[in-house]
Design a protein around this motif. Structure first.
Motif, PDB file in Angstrom:
ATOM      1  N   LEU A 127      13.814  -3.905   6.450  1.00  0.00           N
ATOM      2  CA  LEU A 127      12.903  -3.805   7.587  1.00  0.00           C
ATOM      3  C   LEU A 127      13.019  -5.080   8.409  1.00  0.00           C
ATOM      4  O   LEU A 127      12.722  -6.171   7.916  1.00  0.00           O
ATOM      5  CB  LEU A 127      11.454  -3.644   7.096  1.00  0.00           C
ATOM      6  CG  LEU A 127      11.190  -2.550   6.054  1.00  0.00           C
ATOM      7  CD1 LEU A 127       9.692  -2.463   5.744  1.00  0.00           C
ATOM      8  CD2 LEU A 127      11.700  -1.199   6.539  1.00  0.00           C
ATOM      9  N   PHE A 128      13.472  -4.947   9.663  1.00  0.00           N
ATOM     10  CA  PHE A 128      13.732  -6.112  10.512  1.00  0.00           C
ATOM     11  C   PHE A 128      12.605  -6.316  11.523  1.00  0.00           C
ATOM     12  O   PHE A 128      12.221  -5.392  12.238  1.00  0.00           O
ATOM     13  CB  PHE A 128      15.024  -5.905  11.316  1.00  0.00           C
ATOM     14  CG  PHE A 128      16.283  -6.290  10.594  1.00  0.00           C
ATOM     15  CD1 PHE A 128      16.724  -5.553   9.499  1.00  0.00           C
ATOM     16  CD2 PHE A 128      17.057  -7.378  11.024  1.00  0.00           C
ATOM     17  CE1 PHE A 128      17.909  -5.891   8.840  1.00  0.00           C
ATOM     18  CE2 PHE A 128      18.237  -7.719  10.374  1.00  0.00           C
ATOM     19  CZ  PHE A 128      18.668  -6.981   9.273  1.00  0.00           C
ATOM     20  N   SER A 129      12.114  -7.543  11.614  1.00  0.00           N
ATOM     21  CA  SER A 129      11.208  -7.894  12.709  1.00  0.00           C
ATOM     22  C   SER A 129      11.279  -9.393  12.951  1.00  0.00           C
ATOM     23  O   SER A 129      10.324 -10.127  12.741  1.00  0.00           O
ATOM     24  CB  SER A 129       9.773  -7.465  12.392  1.00  0.00           C
ATOM     25  OG  SER A 129       8.977  -7.632  13.550  1.00  0.00           O
ATOM     26  N   ALA A 130      12.453  -9.829  13.406  1.00  0.00           N
ATOM     27  CA  ALA A 130      12.663 -11.269  13.596  1.00  0.00           C
ATOM     28  C   ALA A 130      13.293 -11.552  14.954  1.00  0.00           C
ATOM     29  O   ALA A 130      13.943 -12.578  15.141  1.00  0.00           O
ATOM     30  CB  ALA A 130      13.546 -11.805  12.479  1.00  0.00           C
ATOM     31  N   GLY A 131      13.097 -10.612  15.911  1.00  0.00           N
ATOM     32  CA  GLY A 131      13.656 -10.811  17.242  1.00  0.00           C
ATOM     33  C   GLY A 131      14.969 -10.059  17.415  1.00  0.00           C
ATOM     34  O   GLY A 131      15.709  -9.812  16.447  1.00  0.00           O
ATOM     35  N   GLY A 132      15.243  -9.693  18.686  1.00  0.00           N
ATOM     36  CA  GLY A 132      16.413  -8.879  18.992  1.00  0.00           C
ATOM     37  C   GLY A 132      17.731  -9.548  18.610  1.00  0.00           C
ATOM     38  O   GLY A 132      18.678  -8.883  18.148  1.00  0.00           O
ATOM     39  N   GLY A 133      17.831 -10.855  18.770  1.00  0.00           N
ATOM     40  CA  GLY A 133      19.068 -11.580  18.457  1.00  0.00           C
ATOM     41  C   GLY A 133      19.419 -11.477  16.989  1.00  0.00           C
ATOM     42  O   GLY A 133      20.593 -11.273  16.624  1.00  0.00           O
ATOM     43  N   ILE A 134      18.417 -11.607  16.130  1.00  0.00           N
ATOM     44  CA  ILE A 134      18.635 -11.497  14.678  1.00  0.00           C
ATOM     45  C   ILE A 134      19.059 -10.079  14.319  1.00  0.00           C
ATOM     46  O   ILE A 134      19.978  -9.871  13.519  1.00  0.00           O
ATOM     47  CB  ILE A 134      17.337 -11.884  13.920  1.00  0.00           C
ATOM     48  CG1 ILE A 134      16.972 -13.352  14.174  1.00  0.00           C
ATOM     49  CG2 ILE A 134      17.479 -11.602  12.421  1.00  0.00           C
ATOM     50  CD1 ILE A 134      17.943 -14.357  13.592  1.00  0.00           C
ATOM     51  N   SER A 135      18.417  -9.085  14.937  1.00  0.00           N
ATOM     52  CA  SER A 135      18.778  -7.690  14.644  1.00  0.00           C
ATOM     53  C   SER A 135      20.210  -7.405  15.090  1.00  0.00           C
ATOM     54  O   SER A 135      20.979  -6.765  14.365  1.00  0.00           O
ATOM     55  CB  SER A 135      17.807  -6.728  15.340  1.00  0.00           C
ATOM     56  OG  SER A 135      16.529  -6.823  14.750  1.00  0.00           O
ATOM     57  N   LYS A 136      20.545  -7.887  16.278  1.00  0.00           N
ATOM     58  CA  LYS A 136      21.903  -7.673  16.798  1.00  0.00           C
ATOM     59  C   LYS A 136      22.945  -8.199  15.814  1.00  0.00           C
ATOM     60  O   LYS A 136      23.934  -7.539  15.510  1.00  0.00           O
ATOM     61  CB  LYS A 136      22.038  -8.390  18.145  1.00  0.00           C
ATOM     62  CG  LYS A 136      23.420  -8.283  18.770  1.00  0.00           C
ATOM     63  CD  LYS A 136      23.514  -9.128  20.043  1.00  0.00           C
ATOM     64  CE  LYS A 136      24.915  -9.038  20.637  1.00  0.00           C
ATOM     65  NZ  LYS A 136      25.074  -9.946  21.786  1.00  0.00           N
ATOM     66  N   LEU A 142       0.818  -1.218   0.000  1.00  0.00           N
ATOM     67  CA  LEU A 142       0.000   0.000   0.000  1.00  0.00           C
ATOM     68  C   LEU A 142       0.849   1.264   0.000  1.00  0.00           C
ATOM     69  O   LEU A 142       0.328   2.371  -0.127  1.00  0.00           O
ATOM     70  CB  LEU A 142      -0.902   0.006   1.246  1.00  0.00           C
ATOM     71  CG  LEU A 142      -1.868  -1.175   1.397  1.00  0.00           C
ATOM     72  CD1 LEU A 142      -2.528  -1.165   2.776  1.00  0.00           C
ATOM     73  CD2 LEU A 142      -2.927  -1.148   0.297  1.00  0.00           C
ATOM     74  N   SER A 143       2.157   1.115   0.137  1.00  0.00           N
ATOM     75  CA  SER A 143       3.022   2.269   0.366  1.00  0.00           C
ATOM     76  C   SER A 143       3.259   3.086  -0.907  1.00  0.00           C
ATOM     77  O   SER A 143       3.197   2.577  -2.028  1.00  0.00           O
ATOM     78  CB  SER A 143       4.369   1.790   0.903  1.00  0.00           C
ATOM     79  OG  SER A 143       5.295   2.843   0.952  1.00  0.00           O
ATOM     80  N   SER A 153       6.944   1.239  10.780  1.00  0.00           N
ATOM     81  CA  SER A 153       8.215   0.947  10.112  1.00  0.00           C
ATOM     82  C   SER A 153       8.188   1.415   8.660  1.00  0.00           C
ATOM     83  O   SER A 153       9.156   2.016   8.166  1.00  0.00           O
ATOM     84  CB  SER A 153       8.505  -0.568  10.153  1.00  0.00           C
ATOM     85  OG  SER A 153       8.850  -0.974  11.457  1.00  0.00           O
ATOM     86  N   VAL A 154       7.089   1.143   7.978  1.00  0.00           N
ATOM     87  CA  VAL A 154       6.994   1.555   6.567  1.00  0.00           C
ATOM     88  C   VAL A 154       6.897   3.081   6.472  1.00  0.00           C
ATOM     89  O   VAL A 154       7.458   3.691   5.553  1.00  0.00           O
ATOM     90  CB  VAL A 154       5.806   0.836   5.872  1.00  0.00           C
ATOM     91  CG1 VAL A 154       5.566   1.412   4.481  1.00  0.00           C
ATOM     92  CG2 VAL A 154       6.104  -0.663   5.780  1.00  0.00           C
ATOM     93  N   GLN A 155       6.205   3.708   7.433  1.00  0.00           N
ATOM     94  CA  GLN A 155       6.161   5.176   7.444  1.00  0.00           C
ATOM     95  C   GLN A 155       7.552   5.779   7.668  1.00  0.00           C
ATOM     96  O   GLN A 155       7.881   6.825   7.102  1.00  0.00           O
ATOM     97  CB  GLN A 155       5.193   5.680   8.523  1.00  0.00           C
ATOM     98  CG  GLN A 155       3.722   5.498   8.125  1.00  0.00           C
ATOM     99  CD  GLN A 155       2.777   5.629   9.312  1.00  0.00           C
ATOM    100  OE1 GLN A 155       3.196   5.802  10.456  1.00  0.00           O
ATOM    101  NE2 GLN A 155       1.476   5.526   9.035  1.00  0.00           N
ATOM    102  N   ILE A 156       8.355   5.117   8.493  1.00  0.00           N
ATOM    103  CA  ILE A 156       9.752   5.577   8.667  1.00  0.00           C
ATOM    104  C   ILE A 156      10.481   5.484   7.327  1.00  0.00           C
ATOM    105  O   ILE A 156      11.190   6.423   6.915  1.00  0.00           O
ATOM    106  CB  ILE A 156      10.478   4.746   9.757  1.00  0.00           C
ATOM    107  CG1 ILE A 156       9.935   5.085  11.144  1.00  0.00           C
ATOM    108  CG2 ILE A 156      11.992   4.993   9.698  1.00  0.00           C
ATOM    109  CD1 ILE A 156      10.456   4.180  12.267  1.00  0.00           C
ATOM    110  N   ALA A 157      10.279   4.362   6.617  1.00  0.00           N
ATOM    111  CA  ALA A 157      10.928   4.198   5.305  1.00  0.00           C
ATOM    112  C   ALA A 157      10.472   5.298   4.340  1.00  0.00           C
ATOM    113  O   ALA A 157      11.289   5.881   3.600  1.00  0.00           O
ATOM    114  CB  ALA A 157      10.603   2.810   4.736  1.00  0.00           C
ATOM    115  N   GLU A 158       9.174   5.602   4.362  1.00  0.00           N
ATOM    116  CA  GLU A 158       8.659   6.669   3.487  1.00  0.00           C
ATOM    117  C   GLU A 158       9.266   8.019   3.858  1.00  0.00           C
ATOM    118  O   GLU A 158       9.628   8.809   2.974  1.00  0.00           O
ATOM    119  CB  GLU A 158       7.126   6.724   3.595  1.00  0.00           C
ATOM    120  CG  GLU A 158       6.445   5.505   2.961  1.00  0.00           C
ATOM    121  CD  GLU A 158       4.963   5.390   3.306  1.00  0.00           C
ATOM    122  OE1 GLU A 158       4.293   4.536   2.690  1.00  0.00           O
ATOM    123  OE2 GLU A 158       4.480   6.121   4.194  1.00  0.00           O
ATOM    124  N   ALA A 159       9.390   8.279   5.160  1.00  0.00           N
ATOM    125  CA  ALA A 159       9.984   9.552   5.596  1.00  0.00           C
ATOM    126  C   ALA A 159      11.450   9.629   5.192  1.00  0.00           C
ATOM    127  O   ALA A 159      11.927  10.689   4.756  1.00  0.00           O
ATOM    128  CB  ALA A 159       9.825   9.698   7.112  1.00  0.00           C
TER     129      ALA A 159
END
Lengths: 351, 351
Positions: free
Chosen positions: A71-80, A26-27, A335-341
């Protein structure tokens, strides 16, 4: 701005990842290609994006080659582990986990409130906690007019914030209740916190624990609301305190919010400010029994505000009821709004 | 005290009336006879009391002839009409409705807090609102030690407070959800308030309306908590404000309570005072994930208190989580405890 981006979604099969794909569809973001990443276990599954079938790939460091936005959303360990890899490969990361949120070099952004903080990014931007985001969207328009000294919030949080397995558990327990099975025989494996020792029923119950406890007897969820509010509003003097409670709702966090402003404000003025505020839908007419409800906030990206009333004793005290879909404005949509900004501010590049 | 009483239960077939019969069975009150009264519609049905089958009689003014104690829970209209009749016939009335609560000639009593107020009764004693009672039981032991300036409470209330039909509606809606029926096709006839114009789903939802709205945009339920607290604690200077919310729980109200005391108090001291307090069970050990839960408060007469912690900014500020079975301590158990106190104080007579 004739740029066009390759966007990776990390954790594409999760409750939030699924919503991220829909929000990207939708973005307005110019998208060249979407790459879906997940664990080895999910690799090979497919998902549809704008009519095209995409195969989910196993997440490895090289996954980010050629990626502009991840865009990450797979848990803190994956992001780290993988967010720095993504940045090394030239991708700007919007991370939905709590791992980088309090890192002073990482902007923590609700676009309606502090999009300006994006300018300082060094490759990673953090998406705040779901319960914090909707409160910020509702309170910032008031703070801009009359300041903000103090927040006392009690939350009514949906189980989807604990993931797809928690939703399934709520449904199984609800059916067990309707089948008149004794509560000590219900399946209770996830809530209040998958990582904690004990698990309790959530169907037909209220659990005053979200995430695990910290040393001061507040939970991490409660301290996230405290610390993230101060960082997003860039004001360490705001007094914030939270009681975070899980209730048997699938989608939509509700919040009972008490605030004290610097200067007293009229309810009529507040309603006007919120009517004009970005991302807010005012639903506040007691004569029509109009107020925000979790079940009707599902699949909406806005934050709904109602039950606005003056405190009965404190001149600068106000009460509000704030509701939003925790998976959308609380996660994927923000998250997608951050990407748009980032795109609009020409910041989709690692400095 | 070799007296023995004839006790009438008015509204014997309702959710609270049913519990009153059970509480009387367990009571130490010397009971000669129990008379069950209800509407014409329910007359002729039977209920068991201590092994004896009792036939429900239609409520008329003459029903109170020879009655010593009458426990009312059949709606405000019935109390308005029949409580004075009962008193005329020599019965002392314990009324569970809101009708007489703010009458200055009627004591409003939580036995653990203000049993002394019973001495002034003129035939009618009012049982406070369910959400008020449990808060009073939890806060009075703290107030006795360090005073009480201010209360901000957000409630998480069970549907049984709205009666047996509301419980049925929650179950039907929950099954509709599990059957994946669209929410606009669910049966919604009762909540948030049977007497109000619009009705909304409660399953998998949170409704920030209990009872109807008053002119100041607070609901009657919220104003009950405000006004009844001041009357029970006999202190109009206590600042009280409430946000009352219905959640999909069958039995057990939960409350997120913030208080400011006159003098700062240590959490360890508060735990000790509550451990020693009448009617309170302390459940407060974050290291063991021990805190009160609505589902485990069901069928218990005590008030459960946990999540006790200092405010993060205000030295005399404290947060607590208070849970109790709204049909028992919130209604039937408190009414029977009032009757027991009247007996112990030799006050079962109309002055």
């Amino acid at each position: 701005m004739s740029k066009s981006y390759t966007v990776a979604v990390v954790g594409a099969t999760g409750a939030v990842g699924t919503q991220m794909i829909q929000m990207l569809e939708l973005s307005t973001l110019p998208i060249k290609e979407v790459i879906l990443l997940a664990s080895k276990r999910s690799a090979g599954q497919t998902r549809t994006f704008r009519g095209e079938e995409l195969t989910i790939q196993e997440l490895v460091a090289e996954s980010f080659s050629g990626v502009d936005l991840a865009l990450f959303s797979a848990g803190g360990g994956i992001s780290k582990q993988f967010a720095p890899e993504a940045v090394k490969h030239g991708a700007v990361v919007v991370d939905n986990t709590s791992f980088f949120r309090m890192d002073p070099t990482v902007p923590l952004v609700v676009p309606e409130v502090n999009a300006h903080a994006l300018s300082a990014h060094q490759g990673i931007i953090a998406n705040p906690n779901c319960s914090t985001i909707q409160m910020m969207v509702a309170l910032e328009p008031i703070r801009q007019q009359v300041g903000l000294k103090r927040i006392i919030v009690s939350t009514y949080q949906a189980v989807s914030g604990a993931g797809a397995r928690a939703i399934e558990e709520l449904k199984i327990q609800a059916q067990s209740y309707l089948n008149e099975e004794p509560v000590d025989q219900w399946q209770t494996e996830i809530l209040p916190s998958g990582g904690d020792k004990k698990h309790y029923p959530i169907a037909f119950n209220a659990l005053p624990q979200i995430d695990v406890f910290t040393d001061n007897d507040y939970t991490y969820e409660e301290m996230k609301m405290v610390n993230e509010t101060k960082k997003i509003m860039e004001d360490d003097t705001i007094q914030v305190v939270a009681t975070c409670v899980r209730i048997p709702v699938v989608q939509g966090h509700s919040e009972s919010v008490y605030i004290e402003t610097d200067v007293p404000a009229d309810v009529a003025d507040i309603r006007q400010w919120l009517t004009n505020a970005p991302g807010v839908v005012l639903q506040d007419d007691p004569s029509q029994q109009l107020y925000p409800q979790a079940i009707f906030s599902a699949d909406q990206t806005e934050t709904f505000v109602g039950r606005i009333r003056k405190d009965l004793d404190v001149a600068n005290g106000l009460h509000l009821w704030v509701v939003s879909d925790n998976l959308l404005k609380g996660a994927a949509a923000n998250s997608v709004q951050i990407a748009e900004a980032l795109h609009e501010m020409d910041l989709v590049r690692v400095p």
